[in-house]
Design a protein around this motif. Structure first.
Motif, mmCIF file in Angstrom:
data_model
loop_
_atom_site.group_PDB
_atom_site.id
_atom_site.type_symbol
_atom_site.label_atom_id
_atom_site.label_comp_id
_atom_site.label_asym_id
_atom_site.label_seq_id
_atom_site.Cartn_x
_atom_site.Cartn_y
_atom_site.Cartn_z
ATOM 1 N N GLY A 195 -38.204 -9.222 19.446
ATOM 2 C CA GLY A 195 -39.637 -8.761 19.488
ATOM 3 C C GLY A 195 -39.782 -7.160 19.559
ATOM 4 O O GLY A 195 -39.143 -6.565 20.269
ATOM 5 N N ALA A 196 -40.749 -6.902 19.106
ATOM 6 C CA ALA A 196 -41.159 -5.396 18.801
ATOM 7 C C ALA A 196 -41.491 -5.124 20.143
ATOM 8 O O ALA A 196 -42.158 -5.567 20.680
ATOM 9 C CB ALA A 196 -42.131 -5.199 17.631
ATOM 10 N N VAL A 197 -41.230 -3.757 20.309
ATOM 11 C CA VAL A 197 -41.713 -3.135 21.750
ATOM 12 C C VAL A 197 -43.223 -2.639 21.899
ATOM 13 O O VAL A 197 -43.578 -2.232 20.671
ATOM 14 C CB VAL A 197 -40.990 -2.083 22.150
ATOM 15 C CG1 VAL A 197 -41.342 -1.222 23.433
ATOM 16 C CG2 VAL A 197 -39.469 -2.444 22.285
ATOM 17 N N ILE A 198 -43.944 -2.926 22.741
ATOM 18 C CA ILE A 198 -45.492 -2.721 22.816
ATOM 19 C C ILE A 198 -45.515 -1.097 23.098
ATOM 20 O O ILE A 198 -44.952 -0.574 23.901
ATOM 21 C CB ILE A 198 -46.116 -3.666 23.671
ATOM 22 C CG1 ILE A 198 -46.017 -5.214 23.204
ATOM 23 C CG2 ILE A 198 -47.539 -3.202 23.988
ATOM 24 C CD1 ILE A 198 -46.751 -5.431 21.837
ATOM 25 N N VAL A 199 -46.555 -0.403 22.496
ATOM 26 C CA VAL A 199 -46.694 0.960 22.594
ATOM 27 C C VAL A 199 -48.144 0.987 22.904
ATOM 28 O O VAL A 199 -49.007 0.194 22.642
ATOM 29 C CB VAL A 199 -46.281 1.990 21.733
ATOM 30 C CG1 VAL A 199 -44.750 1.753 21.571
ATOM 31 C CG2 VAL A 199 -46.804 1.502 20.126
ATOM 32 N N GLU A 200 -48.634 2.492 23.253
ATOM 33 C CA GLU A 200 -50.143 2.721 23.564
ATOM 34 C C GLU A 200 -50.926 2.259 22.319
ATOM 35 O O GLU A 200 -50.693 2.507 21.130
ATOM 36 C CB GLU A 200 -49.946 4.329 23.864
ATOM 37 C CG GLU A 200 -51.664 4.747 24.061
ATOM 38 C CD GLU A 200 -51.593 6.149 24.217
ATOM 39 O OE1 GLU A 200 -52.424 6.576 25.233
ATOM 40 O OE2 GLU A 200 -50.900 6.744 23.677
ATOM 41 N N ASP A 201 -52.135 1.706 22.655
ATOM 42 C CA ASP A 201 -53.274 1.095 21.745
ATOM 43 C C ASP A 201 -52.920 0.029 21.017
ATOM 44 O O ASP A 201 -53.666 -0.366 20.238
ATOM 45 C CB ASP A 201 -53.444 2.356 20.872
ATOM 46 C CG ASP A 201 -54.425 3.504 21.379
ATOM 47 O OD1 ASP A 201 -55.111 3.213 22.397
ATOM 48 O OD2 ASP A 201 -54.049 4.644 20.797
ATOM 49 N N ASP A 202 -51.500 -0.643 21.296
ATOM 50 C CA ASP A 202 -51.500 -2.039 20.813
ATOM 51 C C ASP A 202 -52.429 -2.876 21.228
ATOM 52 O O ASP A 202 -52.889 -2.903 22.390
ATOM 53 C CB ASP A 202 -50.108 -2.636 20.792
ATOM 54 C CG ASP A 202 -49.023 -1.906 20.045
ATOM 55 O OD1 ASP A 202 -49.594 -1.595 18.961
ATOM 56 O OD2 ASP A 202 -47.742 -2.066 20.491
ATOM 57 N N PRO A 203 -52.961 -3.879 20.227
ATOM 58 C CA PRO A 203 -54.259 -4.602 20.634
ATOM 59 C C PRO A 203 -53.709 -5.938 21.406
ATOM 60 O O PRO A 203 -52.665 -6.298 21.243
ATOM 61 C CB PRO A 203 -54.623 -5.272 19.089
ATOM 62 C CG PRO A 203 -53.703 -5.283 18.336
ATOM 63 C CD PRO A 203 -52.580 -3.824 18.901
ATOM 64 N N VAL A 204 -54.611 -6.199 22.364
ATOM 65 C CA VAL A 204 -54.616 -7.329 23.432
ATOM 66 C C VAL A 204 -56.040 -8.043 23.063
ATOM 67 O O VAL A 204 -56.919 -7.802 23.102
ATOM 68 C CB VAL A 204 -54.769 -7.046 24.801
ATOM 69 C CG1 VAL A 204 -54.724 -8.164 25.712
ATOM 70 C CG2 VAL A 204 -53.416 -6.046 25.059
ATOM 71 N N SER A 205 -55.655 -9.429 22.642
ATOM 72 C CA SER A 205 -56.945 -10.365 22.222
ATOM 73 C C SER A 205 -56.562 -11.894 22.773
ATOM 74 O O SER A 205 -55.536 -12.192 23.179
ATOM 75 C CB SER A 205 -56.761 -10.437 20.582
ATOM 76 O OG SER A 205 -55.712 -10.879 20.122
#
Length: 156
Positions: free
Chosen positions: A2-12
């Motif tokens: 899995g790609a690592v989550i960073v600032e401003d990645d979307p949550v829906s």
């Protein structure tokens, strides 16, 4: 992997708000009090790592939080919050004014890497669940998607 989550990645996903208000319908005024389910459109913005960045963006951990994106604020009653999506009011109101309880999103209890941590906190990964606005802890009613970077992944 899995790609690592960073600032401003979307949550829906979805969230539940406590709603009270009055609707104007062709049949007259209708009072409403209860819960209503709405779409959640947010991004990872709070409590990000101040130690680790990827491509200049702070990484998100299980302590990070999401907030609603601009223009997606339930307290204004703006679409998609007018009228409540679920349960539907019948007949459909021509106008609706309400007050909603709004909070931030938090990673679900089972979110985060079991292998990579930052400061002892698991890093968030693409597809991890998030508990958003008013939903019970552990619901995972929303999820985060990696769009801010694609070159750092974690094999679980």
């Amino acid at each position: 992997m899995g790609a690592v989550i960073v600032e401003d990645d979307p949550v829906s996903g979805s969230d539940t708000h406590q709603v009270t208000g009055n609707a104007t319908t062709p049949a007259g005024s209708v009072s409403y009090a209860g819960t209503a389910t709405y779409p959640y459109d947010g991004s990872m913005t709070e409590q990000l790592s101040d130690f680790v960045t990827i491509g200049g963006a702070p990484v998100a951990t299980v302590d990070s939080r999401s907030t609603l994106r601009a223009g997606h604020d339930a307290t204004t009653g703006a679409p998609p919050f007018n009228p409540p999506a679920t349960p539907a009011l019948t007949p459909v109101p021509s106008s609706f004014v309400f007050v909603a309880t709004v909070g931030t999103g938090a990673p679900a209890d089972d979110a985060g890497s079991s292998f990579v941590t930052v400061g002892g906190k698991a890093m968030l990964l693409d597809g991890d669940g998030s508990d958003t606005c008013g939903d019970e802890r552990g619901s995972g009613n929303s999820s985060v998607t990696s769009t801010g970077q694609s070159f750092v992944t974690v094999a679980e």
